[in-house]
Design an enzyme around this catalytic site. Structure first.
Site, PDB file in Angstrom:
ATOM      1  N   GLU A 147     -69.071  50.822  57.313  1.00 22.41           N
ATOM      2  CA  GLU A 147     -68.680  51.748  56.245  1.00 22.41           C
ATOM      3  C   GLU A 147     -69.940  52.110  55.462  1.00 22.41           C
ATOM      4  OE1 GLU A 147     -65.549  50.259  53.830  1.00 22.41           O
ATOM      5  OE2 GLU A 147     -64.206  49.927  55.514  1.00 22.41           O
ATOM      6  N   ALA A 230     -66.294  53.853  43.029  1.00 18.32           N
ATOM      7  CA  ALA A 230     -65.135  54.750  43.024  1.00 18.32           C
ATOM      8  C   ALA A 230     -64.178  54.347  41.919  1.00 18.32           C
ATOM      9  CB  ALA A 230     -64.421  54.688  44.379  1.00 18.32           C
ATOM     10  N   ALA A 231     -63.749  55.316  41.121  1.00 17.83           N
ATOM     11  CA  ALA A 231     -62.765  55.034  40.068  1.00 17.83           C
ATOM     12  C   ALA A 231     -61.490  54.512  40.722  1.00 17.83           C
ATOM     13  CB  ALA A 231     -62.470  56.307  39.274  1.00 17.83           C
ATOM     14  N   LEU A 232     -60.982  53.392  40.232  1.00 16.18           N
ATOM     15  CA  LEU A 232     -59.752  52.834  40.800  1.00 16.18           C
ATOM     16  C   LEU A 232     -58.547  53.641  40.336  1.00 16.18           C
ATOM     17  CD1 LEU A 232     -59.873  48.926  40.817  1.00 16.18           C
ATOM     18  CD2 LEU A 232     -60.405  50.517  42.626  1.00 16.18           C
ATOM     19  N   LEU A 233     -57.565  53.762  41.202  1.00 16.46           N
ATOM     20  CA  LEU A 233     -56.300  54.390  40.835  1.00 16.46           C
ATOM     21  C   LEU A 233     -55.502  53.415  39.973  1.00 16.46           C
ATOM     22  CD1 LEU A 233     -55.398  55.996  44.271  1.00 16.46           C
ATOM     23  CD2 LEU A 233     -56.057  57.198  42.189  1.00 16.46           C
ATOM     24  N   ASP A 299     -61.466  57.385  61.536  1.00 12.18           N
ATOM     25  CA  ASP A 299     -60.786  56.144  61.135  1.00 12.18           C
ATOM     26  C   ASP A 299     -59.652  56.390  60.138  1.00 12.18           C
ATOM     27  OD1 ASP A 299     -60.481  53.317  61.051  1.00 12.18           O
ATOM     28  OD2 ASP A 299     -61.628  53.236  59.199  1.00 12.18           O
ATOM     29  N   ASP A 319     -60.568  55.809  51.235  1.00 18.79           N
ATOM     30  CA  ASP A 319     -61.325  55.058  52.236  1.00 18.79           C
ATOM     31  C   ASP A 319     -62.009  55.989  53.239  1.00 18.79           C
ATOM     32  OD1 ASP A 319     -62.365  52.802  53.267  1.00 18.79           O
ATOM     33  OD2 ASP A 319     -60.529  52.000  54.127  1.00 18.79           O
TER      34      ASP A 319
END
Length: 404
Positions: A147, A230-233, A299, A319
């Site tokens: 990744e 990355a801003a979390l949900l 993916d 992702d």
């Protein structure tokens, strides 16, 4: 700015339906306030813990930290608005806010960390695994690829340029492994995996199912490490999400093929299966397919939606770390849903045509968007040029469908 001109274009100003209370992810208490703990501190507390006076003309919403405003703004039709005044501030917060906690995220094949800020905001940190100019080896299977942190950053900006706005905001960040991970982690399993390499660099590898060992350790220079934030949900306890298996999921097997690879009429069956038998779900999936083809991401086995909105809402494009691995070759099988179903949203098609014209060339727009990231240049130049070639192939696929 080509980007500013793009967002002024009529195709980027098609109004969304009116957002009613039931179309919002959260119904907010208009009196709930947040305030700074003290004048010297940057730690926030909610008004349930402290009585605060609001400056004249301010509402309780104005006291919310940026991440909370982002969560409150999510609705049935979009993750964030086109002209979102919060976006620059949120990206800056991800890149600069003090990290008060770093713990490993459970699950997954590769190491990821959850980082917490003083205002209770959280971000998902994906560390750098390979350099910008390293291509995925031609003999690698898609499921054994690394990744890439820079793919997460580029995917967010590309998703916004395509006007999907279904990827949470992502910023690059240079993290100090010693001060911002090792010294503050409360994760005992993670803490046990730190060591100093023979070259004198600080390294760690965490615990996960595949790439967590000393051979795959992440090392700083000597303790500085690039990564994506990355801003979390919103937490799933507050806003449940449903995970859907993609009908065009790959087999994840070295020799077996999936049914869609063997049956040219596969789409006819998908069209009869809920939730693809009504509404715009199939068209949303094809939007996601186009994003993945442009990035070279093979993916995409699942996608998610917010449960509150049922089947009539957008797909979350989460992702994206396995995108942008190769620029010298394209993977036509990613476009299977578009080619087999011969369907595309008119608005998506018109925007793709626009992005193929000289004034709005896709590679120029993404280059401009990525130039503001703290880790710029985010993508090697050949990846940007590959976007224009792949966009031509998407338009050719639509043209082939129209001819049929």
């Amino acid at each position: 700015s080509k980007l500013a001109a793009l967002f002024e274009h009529p195709l980027y100003n098609i109004p969304i339906p009116e957002v009613t209370e039931k179309d919002k992810l959260f119904i907010v208490n208009p009196l709930e306030k947040f305030s700074l703990c003290s004048s010297e501190s940057d730690e926030w507390i909610s008004s349930s813990k402290a009585e605060t006076l609001l400056p004249t003309g301010k509402t309780a919403y104005d006291t919310y930290p940026t991440w909370l405003k982002f969560h409150v703004g999510i609705n049935r039709y979009e993750l964030y608005p086109r002209r979102d005044p919060l976006l620059p501030t949120l990206l800056q917060d991800l890149a600069t806010q003090r990290i008060v906690s770093s713990v490993q995220k459970s699950g997954g094949t590769q190491l990821k960390l959850i980082m917490t800020f003083p205002n209770y905001g959280q971000a998902l940190f994906k560390p750098m695994k390979q350099t910008r100019d390293q291509e995925t080896p031609i003999d690698f299977f898609y499921f054994s690829d690394f990744e890439r942190h820079n793919a997460e950053i580029a995917a967010f900006h590309l998703d916004r340029i395509l006007d999907f706005r279904r990827i949470p905001p992502v910023s690059g960040r240079l993290v100090n492994i010693t001060k911002e991970i090792r010294d503050i982690t409360t994760d005992k399993k993670l803490a046990k995996t730190f060591f100093i390499s023979p070259a004198g660099n600080v390294c760690f590898y965490g615990e996960c199912s595949y790439y967590c060992s000393t051979e795959h350790a992440l090392c700083g220079k000597p303790d500085r490490l690039e990564g994506s934030m990355a801003a979390l949900l919103p937490d799933k306890t507050l806003a449940k999400r449903r995970s859907w298996r993609s009908p065009w999921r790959r087999s994840y097997h070295k020799s077996k093929k999936a049914e869609w690879e063997l049956n040219p009429n596969y789409c006819a069956r998908v069209r009869e299966t809920p939730p693809y038998d009504r509404g715009h779900r199939l068209l949303d999936l094809i939007d996601m397919t186009i994003l993945d083809f442009l990035m070279g991401n093979m993916d995409r086995h699942h996608y998610e939606t917010f449960e509150k909105f049922g089947n009539d809402t957008f797909l979350l494009h989460l992702d994206n770390g396995r995108g942008f691995g190769t620029h010298s070759r394209d993977e036509p099988s990613i476009l299977a849903p578009l080619q087999q179903c011969c369907s595309i949203k008119k608005s998506t098609y018109l925007r793709l045509q626009l992005l193929a014209t000289q004034p709005y060339r896709l590679s120029d727009l993404l280059r401009e968007a990525l130039a503001t990231d703290p880790l710029a240049p985010v993508l090697a130049e050949p990846h940007l040029q590959a976007l224009d070639r792949r966009l031509g192939k998407v338009l050719a696929a639509v043209g082939h469908c129209l001819a049929r």
